[in-house]
Design a protein around this motif. Structure first.
Motif, mmCIF file in Angstrom:
data_model
loop_
_atom_site.group_PDB
_atom_site.id
_atom_site.type_symbol
_atom_site.label_atom_id
_atom_site.label_comp_id
_atom_site.label_asym_id
_atom_site.label_seq_id
_atom_site.Cartn_x
_atom_site.Cartn_y
_atom_site.Cartn_z
ATOM 1 N N ALA A 1 -32.222 10.585 25.005
ATOM 2 C CA ALA A 1 -31.128 11.461 24.996
ATOM 3 C C ALA A 1 -30.865 11.977 23.804
ATOM 4 N N ARG A 2 -29.776 12.887 23.625
ATOM 5 C CA ARG A 2 -29.376 13.503 22.534
ATOM 6 C C ARG A 2 -29.339 12.637 21.276
ATOM 7 N N GLY A 3 -28.509 11.444 21.698
ATOM 8 C CA GLY A 3 -27.938 10.525 20.631
ATOM 9 C C GLY A 3 -29.133 9.861 19.904
ATOM 10 N N GLU A 4 -30.072 9.460 20.816
ATOM 11 C CA GLU A 4 -31.293 8.940 20.004
ATOM 12 C C GLU A 4 -32.262 10.006 19.495
ATOM 13 N N ALA B 1 -26.567 4.415 19.729
ATOM 14 C CA ALA B 1 -26.551 5.665 20.451
ATOM 15 C C ALA B 1 -26.958 5.295 22.057
ATOM 16 N N ALA B 2 -27.875 4.084 22.087
ATOM 17 C CA ALA B 2 -28.156 3.818 23.517
ATOM 18 C C ALA B 2 -26.773 3.284 24.324
ATOM 19 N N SER C 1 -24.176 5.752 25.510
ATOM 20 C CA SER C 1 -24.787 6.732 26.563
ATOM 21 C C SER C 1 -24.229 6.455 27.985
ATOM 22 N N ASP D 1 -25.429 4.271 30.106
ATOM 23 C CA ASP D 1 -26.549 4.429 31.078
ATOM 24 C C ASP D 1 -27.092 2.904 31.296
ATOM 25 N N ALA E 1 -30.049 1.859 29.326
ATOM 26 C CA ALA E 1 -29.649 1.524 27.860
ATOM 27 C C ALA E 1 -30.742 0.656 26.912
ATOM 28 N N ARG F 1 -33.907 2.396 26.088
ATOM 29 C CA ARG F 1 -33.931 3.546 25.241
ATOM 30 C C ARG F 1 -33.558 3.066 23.867
ATOM 31 N N THR G 1 -35.967 3.603 20.646
ATOM 32 C CA THR G 1 -35.554 4.405 19.325
ATOM 33 C C THR G 1 -35.935 3.295 18.177
#
Length: 294
Positions: free
Chosen positions: A90-93, A135-136, A139, A141, A145, A148, A152
């Protein structure tokens, strides 16, 4: 104990070696008969290799210019973008990986040149770890999570941190880059030919990549030895480190693309696909080279 090559000496040796190898390869590709199905792709790959070599040496000359500091950041930004897209992060990662690609190599270099009594500091790696996990976690998620966050963290270790070797290894980094290129080409060309003879050399190394055989290891090892020797950096330990890196990097790249259900890490690089796929061997060879050379 450090056993590094001087950057200027390695640069001076590598430039004519790479230019000569590209000239020979270009002549070989030019005379390929029209019936060879891969002729067009081989010509595109050769053209890409010429451009890549020009950019690589331009970034290193002069050796005390900002170019060597920018090279890991540029390579890292492209590589982490392909990595994130391949694994659908995702964008954060992606932001965390991008920031790490820019900051980690120069900070690792600064830490390397500091006096030993102030060199080791856990605050920055701890901050990177928290950023990767945060970041995960943010999210929202619950299904992915943990996955991710782990991907990362691995991405930061595998790409930005490893590419810091281009700075801290000095001239030895040039020798490693040349050796990896020679090893990959020798494994691709010679390995396919030897594997046709059958026997033990035709056995796959791993189920991760059934097309990679022990023949590829043998011929790749020869290419690595030639590359290191030509640049004046051959030692048995460095040869073993680079060869193991080429093998592990190839298997890891194949495993990641197979897991993602993709043909490669990208399609924008003519004749090769993506940059991350081309860097796979180097990203495993550099940390092993740092273990034996620093």
């Amino acid at each position: 104990m450090s056993a590094l090559l001087e950057a200027e000496e390695a640069f001076g040796r590598a430039l004519p070696v790479v230019a000569g190898a590209l000239a020979v390869a270009g002549a070989a590709v030019a005379v390929l008969p029209a019936g060879v199905t891969a002729r067009r792709e081989l010509r595109r790959a050769w053209g890409t290799s010429v451009v890549a070599a020009l950019l690589f040496f331009a970034a290193l000359y002069p050796v005390d210019s900002p170019g060597p500091l920018l090279l890991p950041a540029v390579l890292g930004l492209v590589a982490v973008a392909e990595y994130a897209a391949l694994l659908r992060l995702a964008r954060g990662e992606r932001v965390v990986l991008g920031v790490a690609a820019v900051l980690v190599p120069p900070l690792a270099y600064v830490a390397h040149v500091l006096p030993e009594e102030v060199r080791f500091d856990l605050r920055f790696p701890a901050l990177v770890l928290v950023a990767c996990v945060l970041a995960a976690v943010l999210s929202g998620d619950p299904a992915r999570a943990g996955e991710r966050a782990a991907r990362t963290v691995f991405g930061v270790l595998w790409i930005p941190l490893t590419l810091s070797g281009l700075l801290v290894l000095e001239g030895t980094a040039i020798a490693v880059v040349v050796a990896v290129a020679f090893g990959d080409v020798a494994a691709w060309c010679g390995g396919a030919l030897l594997a046709r003879l059958g026997g033990g050399l035709a056995r796959p190394l791993s189920r991760l990549s059934p097309d990679r055989t022990w023949a590829h290891v043998l011929t790749g090892g020869m290419g690595v030895a030639v590359g290191l020797g030509a640049v004046g950096g051959f030692t048995v330990s460095l040869w073993a480190a680079v060869l193991c890196g080429c093998v592990v990097g190839g298997l890891l790249g194949s495993a990641l693309t197979r897991e993602a259900g993709a043909e490669g890490t990208g399609s924008w690089l003519p004749g090769f696909g993506g940059l991350l796929g081309r860097l796979g061997s180097l990203l495993s060879a550099l940390p092993l080279a740092m273990l034996v050379a620093l």
